[in-house]
Design a protein around this motif. Structure first.
Motif, short mmCIF file in Angstrom:
data_model
loop_
_atom_site.label_atom_id
_atom_site.label_comp_id
_atom_site.label_asym_id
_atom_site.label_seq_id
_atom_site.Cartn_x
_atom_site.Cartn_y
_atom_site.Cartn_z
N MET A 23 66.19 78.32 55.34
CA MET A 23 66.86 78.04 56.68
C MET A 23 68.37 77.94 56.33
O MET A 23 69.28 78.46 57.12
CB MET A 23 66.14 76.77 57.48
CG MET A 23 64.77 77.06 57.81
SD MET A 23 64.11 75.67 58.48
CE MET A 23 62.37 75.95 58.31
N LEU A 24 68.60 77.27 55.29
CA LEU A 24 70.01 76.76 55.06
C LEU A 24 70.73 78.09 54.69
O LEU A 24 71.73 78.26 54.81
CB LEU A 24 70.00 75.66 53.84
CG LEU A 24 69.85 74.33 54.78
CD1 LEU A 24 69.66 73.36 53.51
CD2 LEU A 24 70.78 73.91 55.61
N ARG A 25 70.02 78.91 53.83
CA ARG A 25 70.63 80.10 53.27
C ARG A 25 70.89 80.91 54.45
O ARG A 25 72.05 81.68 54.61
CB ARG A 25 69.81 80.69 52.48
CG ARG A 25 69.67 80.22 51.03
CD ARG A 25 69.39 81.05 49.88
NE ARG A 25 69.51 80.15 48.64
CZ ARG A 25 70.44 79.55 48.10
NH1 ARG A 25 71.60 79.67 48.54
NH2 ARG A 25 70.33 78.71 46.95
N ASP A 32 79.39 83.58 54.73
CA ASP A 32 79.68 84.14 53.32
C ASP A 32 79.38 83.19 52.19
O ASP A 32 80.20 83.33 51.21
CB ASP A 32 80.83 85.08 53.24
CG ASP A 32 80.90 86.12 54.30
OD1 ASP A 32 79.73 86.88 54.67
OD2 ASP A 32 82.02 86.61 54.87
N GLU A 33 78.55 82.38 52.27
CA GLU A 33 78.16 81.33 51.22
C GLU A 33 76.90 81.60 50.67
O GLU A 33 76.06 80.45 50.27
CB GLU A 33 78.53 80.04 51.66
CG GLU A 33 79.90 79.78 52.32
CD GLU A 33 80.83 79.33 50.98
OE1 GLU A 33 80.58 79.29 49.93
OE2 GLU A 33 82.06 79.75 51.15
N GLU A 34 76.27 82.54 50.33
CA GLU A 34 74.74 82.86 49.82
C GLU A 34 74.68 82.38 48.59
O GLU A 34 73.59 82.19 48.37
CB GLU A 34 74.49 84.20 49.97
CG GLU A 34 74.83 84.96 51.50
CD GLU A 34 75.93 85.54 51.86
OE1 GLU A 34 77.00 85.65 50.94
OE2 GLU A 34 76.17 86.12 52.97
N LEU A 48 77.36 71.43 51.32
CA LEU A 48 77.42 72.59 52.15
C LEU A 48 78.41 72.83 53.40
O LEU A 48 78.73 73.80 53.75
CB LEU A 48 75.88 72.75 52.91
CG LEU A 48 74.79 72.47 52.05
CD1 LEU A 48 73.26 72.54 52.65
CD2 LEU A 48 74.78 73.60 50.96
N GLU A 49 79.02 71.70 53.57
CA GLU A 49 79.99 71.56 54.53
C GLU A 49 79.69 71.95 55.76
O GLU A 49 80.44 72.87 56.54
CB GLU A 49 81.33 72.49 54.02
CG GLU A 49 82.05 72.01 52.85
CD GLU A 49 83.19 72.45 52.30
OE1 GLU A 49 83.62 73.60 53.12
OE2 GLU A 49 83.65 72.22 51.15
N LEU A 50 78.68 71.76 56.28
CA LEU A 50 77.86 72.07 57.53
C LEU A 50 78.64 71.34 58.77
O LEU A 50 78.98 70.14 58.42
CB LEU A 50 76.29 72.24 57.48
CG LEU A 50 75.52 72.96 56.80
CD1 LEU A 50 74.17 72.71 56.91
CD2 LEU A 50 75.98 74.55 56.90
N VAL A 89 69.48 67.29 51.61
CA VAL A 89 68.38 67.96 51.78
C VAL A 89 67.19 67.48 51.48
O VAL A 89 66.05 67.32 52.22
CB VAL A 89 68.58 69.40 50.70
CG1 VAL A 89 67.14 70.09 50.88
CG2 VAL A 89 69.74 70.31 51.57
N GLY A 90 67.05 66.60 50.30
CA GLY A 90 65.89 65.73 49.93
C GLY A 90 65.55 64.80 51.02
O GLY A 90 64.17 64.84 51.44
N ARG A 91 66.51 64.36 51.55
CA ARG A 91 66.04 63.21 52.95
C ARG A 91 65.40 64.01 53.96
O ARG A 91 64.28 63.60 54.56
CB ARG A 91 67.09 62.39 53.45
CG ARG A 91 66.70 61.50 54.30
CD ARG A 91 67.68 60.36 54.38
NE ARG A 91 67.45 59.19 55.34
CZ ARG A 91 68.01 58.48 55.84
NH1 ARG A 91 69.36 58.51 55.63
NH2 ARG A 91 67.61 57.55 56.82
N LEU A 92 65.95 65.43 54.33
CA LEU A 92 65.14 65.95 55.52
C LEU A 92 63.87 66.40 54.81
O LEU A 92 62.90 66.34 55.70
CB LEU A 92 66.28 67.16 55.77
CG LEU A 92 65.66 68.19 56.64
CD1 LEU A 92 65.66 67.26 57.95
CD2 LEU A 92 66.71 69.43 57.12
N VAL A 93 63.88 66.91 53.61
CA VAL A 93 62.32 67.42 53.11
C VAL A 93 61.34 66.32 53.52
O VAL A 93 60.28 66.52 53.87
CB VAL A 93 62.57 67.94 51.69
CG1 VAL A 93 61.16 68.32 51.23
CG2 VAL A 93 63.48 69.33 51.66
N GLU A 94 61.63 65.26 53.14
CA GLU A 94 60.80 63.96 53.16
C GLU A 94 60.61 63.71 54.49
O GLU A 94 59.42 63.59 54.81
CB GLU A 94 61.37 62.72 52.45
CG GLU A 94 61.48 62.63 50.94
CD GLU A 94 62.52 61.73 50.47
OE1 GLU A 94 63.04 60.76 51.16
OE2 GLU A 94 62.73 61.79 49.05
#
Length: 106
Positions: A23-25, A32-34, A48-50, A89-94
């Protein structure tokens, strides 16, 4: 676009990480940050600078994949501003794994 696959009752952390990374990709491709490395310690803001609009898009992707069992807005609403800035990302995954297990147990 791939057809949506059913989510297993007890998803493994690595499976959820793979799905969220995908999803993040998708989000990062718009910038253009693949080739960014994404792992459990990757921070949404610092690494990720989202932007906040990207989190809204991510929330939609999460709901599309997991249904209403995973509510990113609700998850973020329970955090202090500093926690959101440092979100990994880890906290979101958990959170996703916990949410899916909680709805199965409920």
């Amino acid at each position: 676009m791939n057809p949506i696959q059913p989510v297993p009752a007890q998803p493994a952390t690595d499976t959820v990480l793979t799905e969220i990374t995908g999803m993040l990709r998708t989000l990062l491709a718009e910038y253009d940050e693949e080739d960014v490395v994404i792992g459990m310690s990757t921070a949404f803001n610092r690494d990720l600078e989202l932007e906040s609009i990207d989190l809204v898009t991510l929330a939609g992707l999460l709901e599309e994949r997991y249904g209403r069992r995973v509510n990113l807005a609700e998850f973020l609403a329970g955090m202090e501003f500093d926690e959101i800035i440092e979100l990994t990302v880890g906290r979101l995954v958990e959170y996703v794994v916990w949410s899916l297990k909680a709805t199965e147990a409920g």
